[in-house]
Write a protein that holds these residues in place. Structure first.
Motif, PDB file in Angstrom:
ATOM      1  N   PRO A 128       0.526  11.514   4.843  1.00  0.00           N
ATOM      2  CA  PRO A 128       0.430  10.201   4.189  1.00  0.00           C
ATOM      3  C   PRO A 128      -0.502   9.312   4.990  1.00  0.00           C
ATOM      4  O   PRO A 128      -0.418   9.267   6.230  1.00  0.00           O
ATOM      5  CB  PRO A 128       1.866   9.685   4.202  1.00  0.00           C
ATOM      6  N   PRO A 129      -1.413   8.598   4.343  1.00  0.00           N
ATOM      7  CA  PRO A 129      -2.377   7.766   5.070  1.00  0.00           C
ATOM      8  C   PRO A 129      -1.681   6.738   5.952  1.00  0.00           C
ATOM      9  O   PRO A 129      -0.737   6.069   5.527  1.00  0.00           O
ATOM     10  CB  PRO A 129      -3.174   7.092   3.948  1.00  0.00           C
ATOM     11  N   CYS A 139      -0.925   2.942   5.013  1.00  0.00           N
ATOM     12  CA  CYS A 139       0.059   2.557   3.999  1.00  0.00           C
ATOM     13  C   CYS A 139       1.339   2.052   4.655  1.00  0.00           C
ATOM     14  O   CYS A 139       1.646   2.369   5.803  1.00  0.00           O
ATOM     15  CB  CYS A 139       0.362   3.745   3.095  1.00  0.00           C
ATOM     16  N   PHE A 173      -2.465  11.272  -1.748  1.00  0.00           N
ATOM     17  CA  PHE A 173      -2.747  12.298  -0.741  1.00  0.00           C
ATOM     18  C   PHE A 173      -2.134  13.602  -1.214  1.00  0.00           C
ATOM     19  O   PHE A 173      -1.214  13.610  -2.043  1.00  0.00           O
ATOM     20  CB  PHE A 173      -2.211  11.896   0.638  1.00  0.00           C
ATOM     21  N   ALA A 191       1.580   5.147  -0.267  1.00  0.00           N
ATOM     22  CA  ALA A 191       1.071   6.518  -0.168  1.00  0.00           C
ATOM     23  C   ALA A 191       1.846   7.369  -1.174  1.00  0.00           C
ATOM     24  O   ALA A 191       3.069   7.486  -1.097  1.00  0.00           O
ATOM     25  CB  ALA A 191       1.270   7.056   1.238  1.00  0.00           C
ATOM     26  N   CYS A 220       5.846   5.364   1.706  1.00  0.00           N
ATOM     27  CA  CYS A 220       5.425   6.679   1.195  1.00  0.00           C
ATOM     28  C   CYS A 220       6.374   7.102   0.089  1.00  0.00           C
ATOM     29  O   CYS A 220       7.602   7.000   0.239  1.00  0.00           O
ATOM     30  CB  CYS A 220       5.417   7.717   2.316  1.00  0.00           C
ATOM     31  N   ARG A 270       0.870  -1.173   0.000  1.00  0.00           N
ATOM     32  CA  ARG A 270       0.000   0.000   0.000  1.00  0.00           C
ATOM     33  C   ARG A 270       0.910   1.226   0.000  1.00  0.00           C
ATOM     34  O   ARG A 270       1.583   1.514   1.000  1.00  0.00           O
ATOM     35  CB  ARG A 270      -0.940   0.005   1.211  1.00  0.00           C
ATOM     36  N   ILE A 318      -2.294   4.929  -2.941  1.00  0.00           N
ATOM     37  CA  ILE A 318      -3.232   5.764  -2.195  1.00  0.00           C
ATOM     38  C   ILE A 318      -2.761   7.211  -2.289  1.00  0.00           C
ATOM     39  O   ILE A 318      -1.753   7.586  -1.675  1.00  0.00           O
ATOM     40  CB  ILE A 318      -3.317   5.338  -0.718  1.00  0.00           C
TER      41      ILE A 318
END
Length: 439
Positions: free
Chosen positions: A283-284, A287, A275, A247, A290, A245, A273
Motif C-alpha cells: 500500500p502506498p 495514504c 495498488f 490505498a 488501506c 487518501r 490510490i
C-alpha cells in the motif's frame, strides 16, 4: 428532464438477463444514444460489464440495503446526462426478502419506485405456449409495475418461436424480439458469478456480437419507445470516505468494491490510490488508510503468500494507519488461507483468522451489522447494511465481542452472532458494506 428507463428482468435466475441487458446497452450505445445502466440488488460484478458496454459508470440500486434518500441519489446520478436508462435485475422479478413494502430488495421495488416498465426476458427452452402463462403471471402479480413486453431467449427454431409467440399473443403480451439458442452467447462464469469484465477474453468482441444479435433479433425502436418513468429530486448524500487518501487493492484478486462507494468517497474529496498485491506492490506510504476489497484471493493464494513486498508493506502500514478487509481482503489479513487443493498458504497475520476454500460452504444473504467498536466502517454502535457471498469457511472460533467487528443479523432479524475481527486499527469480516442503516 429525467431520462426514461427500462428494467430488464426475468421470472427466474439464469434466464439470460445479463446477455439481453448487455446486448441492448451496446446496441443502443452504437446508435449514438447516451445509455446509462444500473444493477438491482447486491452484485459487484455486473456493473463493470455495464460500463464496458456503455462507456459510462453503472450503480447498484438496492431497495433493502439502501435507504430511500441514498437510493434516489444514485438513481438521480444514473439518469443524469442520459437518453435512456437500462437497469438489469437480479434473480427473479419479485424475488426478495420478507421486509416492509417496497423495501424487499426485489427488482419490482425499483421498477415501481421509478415507473420503469419491465422488459421480461423469458427462457423458452423446454416450453412453447406455456411460457406465456409464466409471463402473464408476472404481469398480473403486482399492479404497481408494467410489463412493456417480452424478449424470448434460447429459441430453438423458427417453428418454436411461432409457437411461443402464439401463446404470448393469447396472453396479450407484445414480443419485442428473440435470441436463438447459442452457446457462444454465454459469458464465462466461476463460483461467485461471471468471470470479471477485466478478465474476460475478447470482451469488446463479445459485446459487439451480442449487439449484432440484438440488431437482428430485437425491435430496438420498440424497446426505446417502451421506456418511461423518471426520477425526481436529488435524494440524499453518497457514503462518506474512511480517509482522505485511501490505498485500495485492485487487481484480479481484489476488485469487489461497489461503484457507489467509490463515487461517494471521491465526491467528498478523497483520493483512491490503487495498488496491486498480485504485482507485489505494498500500500502506498502516502495514504492514510488501506482498504482490501473482496475478490478471489483463494484463486491466487500461492502468489499472494510469496508477495513479500506486499505483505511486509501491509504489516508496516498497519502499525500506524488503519486497514480494513472485506471478504477476500479479510482472508488475506488472516494467518492462513487453504486453497481448493487443500494447500495452506501463510497470509499477513494481522488478524487471528484462518480460512479455507477447500472446505467449501456457501454463505449468502443480506446482513445487518452493529459495530462493536470504532473502525474504518464507523463508530461503535453504528448500524450498517450489506451482504455476504462467499464459499470460504473460518477454521478458528469467531471473535468474542471485545475483538469482534460487529454483531450481525440476517434480513429478517435472525441473530447470526458476532462476525469479523477488530484488533487495534486493523479490522475485517466477510461482510460487504452497502450503506449505513438510516432506518
Amino acid at each position: 428532464m429525467s431520462a426514461p428507463g427500462l428494467l430488464v428482468a426475468a421470472p427466474r435466475s439464469s434466464s439470460g438477463k445479463t446477455t439481453v441487458a448487455l446486448a441492448l446497452m451496446r446496441a443502443l450505445t452504437r446508435r449514438g444514444l447516451r445509455v446509462r445502466a444500473a444493477k438491482c440488488g447486491p452484485d459487484y460484478i455486473d456493473p463493470a460489464f455495464h460500463q464496458a458496454a456503455t462507456g459510462r459508470p453503472s450503480f447498484n440500486l438496492d431497495s433493502f440495503a439502501m435507504a430511500p434518500p441514498l437510493l434516489d441519489a444514485l438513481a438521480q446520478a444514473t439518469v443524469s446526462d442520459a437518453d435512456i436508462v437500462i437497469a438489469e435485475g437480479s434473480m427473479g422479478l419479485f424475488d426478495g426478502v420478507r421486509a416492509a413494502e417496497s423495501r424487499t430488495g426485489a427488482n419490482a421495488d425499483i421498477a415501481a419506485r421509478y415507473g420503469w416498465p419491465v422488459v421480461l426476458v423469458v427462457d423458452v427452452s423446454g416450453a412453447a405456449q406455456s411460457a406465456a402463462a409464466v409471463a402473464l403471471g408476472c404481469r398480473l402479480y403486482d399492479p404497481q409495475i408494467t410489463i412493456a413486453g417480452v424478449i424470448l431467449n434460447k429459441v430453438a427454431s423458427a417453428r418454436h418461436r411461432r409457437l411461443v409467440e402464439a401463446g404470448m399473443a393469447r396472453a396479450g403480451l407484445p414480443v419485442l424480439g428473440a435470441l436463438m439458442r447459442d452457446a457462444q452467447l454465454v459469458l464465462p462464469e466461476r463460483h461467485l458469478g461471471l468471470v470479471q469484465a477485466g478478465e474476460t477474453a475478447d470482451l469488446e468482441t463479445r459485446l459487439d456480437r451480442v449487439a449484432d444479435l440484438a440488431e437482428a433479433g430485437i425491435d430496438l425502436d420498440a424497446v426505446v419507445a417502451a421506456a418511461g418513468g423518471g426520477v425526481t429530486g436529488a435524494g440524499g448524500t453518497l457514503p462518506q470516505p474512511p480517509g482522505q487518501r485511501i490505498a485500495v487493492a485492485r487487481d484480479e484478486a481484489f476488485s469487489f468494491l461497489y461503484p457507489h462507494l467509490e463515487a461517494g468517497w471521491r465526491g467528498s474529496g478523497a483520493e483512491l490510490i490503487p495498488f496491486s498485491p498480485l504485482a507485489d506492490e505494498p500500500p502506498p506510504d502516502s495514504c492514510d488508510v488501506c482498504w482490501l476489497p473482496g475478490g478471489y484471493p483463494e484463486l491466487h493464494a500461492g502468489r499472494l503468500a510469496h508477495a513479500k513486498r506486499f505483505l511486509d508493506g501491509l504489516r508496516a502500514f498497519a502499525r500506524t494507519r488503519p486497514v480494513h478487509g472485506e471478504c477476500g481482503g479479510y482472508m488475506v489479513l488472516g494467518r492462513a488461507l487453504e486453497d481448493a487443493a487443500g494447500v495452506t498458504h501463510a497470509m499477513a497475520g494481522l488478524l487471528p483468522v484462518e480460512t479455507s476454500y477447500h472446505r467449501r460452504k456457501l454463505h449468502l444473504g443480506y446482513r445487518v451489522a452493529r459495530l462493536c467498536g470504532p473502525s474504518l466502517l464507523g463508530r461503535r454502535g453504528t448500524r450498517l447494511i450489506g451482504h455476504e457471498f462467499h464459499y470460504a469457511s473460518e477454521l478458528l472460533p469467531v471473535a468474542p465481542e471485545p475483538d469482534a467487528l460487529a454483531h450481525v443479523t440476517d434480513a429478517e432479524g435472525a441473530d447470526l452472532g458476532f462476525a469479523g475481527h477488530r484488533i487495534g486499527i486493523v479490522s475485517g469480516s466477510f461482510f460487504h458494506l452497502v450503506a449505513e442503516d438510516q432506518a
